[in-house]
Design a protein around this motif. Structure first.
Motif, mmCIF file in Angstrom:
data_model
loop_
_atom_site.group_PDB
_atom_site.id
_atom_site.type_symbol
_atom_site.label_atom_id
_atom_site.label_comp_id
_atom_site.label_asym_id
_atom_site.label_seq_id
_atom_site.Cartn_x
_atom_site.Cartn_y
_atom_site.Cartn_z
ATOM 1 N N ARG A 46 55.760 34.072 24.836
ATOM 2 C CA ARG A 46 55.079 33.817 23.564
ATOM 3 C C ARG A 46 54.887 35.124 22.779
ATOM 4 N NH1 ARG A 46 49.891 32.181 24.953
ATOM 5 N NH2 ARG A 46 49.036 34.114 24.196
ATOM 6 N N PHE A 47 54.445 36.178 23.462
ATOM 7 C CA PHE A 47 54.266 37.464 22.784
ATOM 8 C C PHE A 47 55.605 38.070 22.371
ATOM 9 C CE2 PHE A 47 49.999 37.634 24.930
ATOM 10 C CZ PHE A 47 49.260 37.628 23.755
ATOM 11 N N MET A 53 60.096 41.552 20.351
ATOM 12 C CA MET A 53 60.438 42.682 21.229
ATOM 13 C C MET A 53 59.746 42.487 22.576
ATOM 14 S SD MET A 53 57.993 45.563 19.402
ATOM 15 C CE MET A 53 58.086 44.883 17.747
ATOM 16 N N ASP A 54 60.142 43.298 23.562
ATOM 17 C CA ASP A 54 59.451 43.240 24.846
ATOM 18 C C ASP A 54 58.214 44.149 24.792
ATOM 19 O OD1 ASP A 54 60.276 45.898 25.276
ATOM 20 O OD2 ASP A 54 61.822 45.343 26.718
ATOM 21 N N PHE A 55 57.415 44.098 25.855
ATOM 22 C CA PHE A 55 56.141 44.816 25.861
ATOM 23 C C PHE A 55 56.326 46.328 25.783
ATOM 24 C CE2 PHE A 55 52.367 46.615 28.069
ATOM 25 C CZ PHE A 55 51.437 46.284 27.105
ATOM 26 N N GLU A 56 57.318 46.867 26.486
ATOM 27 C CA GLU A 56 57.541 48.319 26.464
ATOM 28 C C GLU A 56 57.862 48.793 25.046
ATOM 29 O OE1 GLU A 56 56.858 50.537 28.876
ATOM 30 O OE2 GLU A 56 56.098 48.777 29.915
ATOM 31 N N GLU A 57 58.691 48.033 24.336
ATOM 32 C CA GLU A 57 59.023 48.387 22.956
ATOM 33 C C GLU A 57 57.783 48.268 22.069
ATOM 34 O OE1 GLU A 57 61.249 49.701 19.757
ATOM 35 O OE2 GLU A 57 61.759 49.727 21.887
ATOM 36 N N PHE A 58 56.990 47.231 22.297
ATOM 37 C CA PHE A 58 55.755 47.031 21.541
ATOM 38 C C PHE A 58 54.824 48.236 21.713
ATOM 39 C CE2 PHE A 58 51.439 45.021 21.240
ATOM 40 C CZ PHE A 58 51.494 44.673 19.896
ATOM 41 N N PHE A 80 47.799 43.167 22.343
ATOM 42 C CA PHE A 80 48.164 44.230 23.275
ATOM 43 C C PHE A 80 47.499 44.025 24.632
ATOM 44 C CE2 PHE A 80 47.355 48.187 25.477
ATOM 45 C CZ PHE A 80 48.624 48.751 25.522
ATOM 46 N N TRP A 81 46.184 43.818 24.631
ATOM 47 C CA TRP A 81 45.456 43.703 25.896
ATOM 48 C C TRP A 81 45.842 42.441 26.660
ATOM 49 C CZ3 TRP A 81 44.174 48.118 27.361
ATOM 50 C CH2 TRP A 81 43.658 49.062 26.499
ATOM 51 N N GLN A 82 46.032 41.339 25.970
ATOM 52 C CA GLN A 82 46.433 40.099 26.648
ATOM 53 C C GLN A 82 47.854 40.207 27.198
ATOM 54 O OE1 GLN A 82 45.759 36.949 23.818
ATOM 55 N NE2 GLN A 82 43.546 37.117 23.998
ATOM 56 N N TRP A 83 48.734 40.815 26.425
ATOM 57 C CA TRP A 83 50.122 40.993 26.848
ATOM 58 C C TRP A 83 50.196 41.944 28.034
ATOM 59 C CZ3 TRP A 83 54.372 42.215 22.655
ATOM 60 C CH2 TRP A 83 55.639 41.941 23.169
ATOM 61 N N GLU A 84 49.452 43.037 27.951
ATOM 62 C CA GLU A 84 49.446 43.990 29.059
ATOM 63 C C GLU A 84 48.906 43.335 30.333
ATOM 64 O OE1 GLU A 84 48.297 48.576 29.658
ATOM 65 O OE2 GLU A 84 46.581 47.301 29.151
ATOM 66 N N GLU A 85 47.844 42.548 30.212
ATOM 67 C CA GLU A 85 47.298 41.847 31.374
ATOM 68 C C GLU A 85 48.331 40.902 31.978
ATOM 69 O OE1 GLU A 85 43.305 39.378 32.459
ATOM 70 O OE2 GLU A 85 44.373 38.739 30.644
#
Length: 107
Positions: A46-47, A53-58, A80-85
């Protein structure tokens, strides 16, 4: 090893249709991991779809200021915090899956 009541053991075996208590716990553990990973993959997807983009790119783009929105906006920080979790938990559960040789994920 912690003891469980005979009633609980019977219920676990009956509910999971397992041959014994060890097999019942393996079934529960496997299904738990499968459900957790399915949910986390959905959150990550979803993110990725939302941000393209993927999380690292974000993370890189946030750090460099290359995200179209204000990096300190509430909704951006919340994402950011929800995706990182989700990414962190996904790695944790994937490691647990690797440590369990009989685990097979089906999603």
């Amino acid at each position: 090893m912690p003891a469980i009541s005979p009633k609980l053991g019977e219920l676990l075996i009956k509910t999971t249709k397992a041959k014994d208590i060890d097999n019942a716990f393996q079934n529960i553990f496997t299904e738990y991991l499968e459900l957790k990973l399915k949910t986390l993959y959905e959150i990550v997807e979803r993110f990725q779809s939302k941000w393209g983009m993927d999380f690292e790119e974000f993370k890189k783009r946030l750090k460099s200021g290359a995200v179209k929105k204000d990096a300190y906006a509430f909704d951006v920080e919340q994402d950011f915090w929800q995706w990182e979790e989700a990414e962190t938990l996904k790695k944790h559960y994937e490691e647990s899956r690797r440590e369990s040789p009989s685990f097979q994920v089906h999603f």
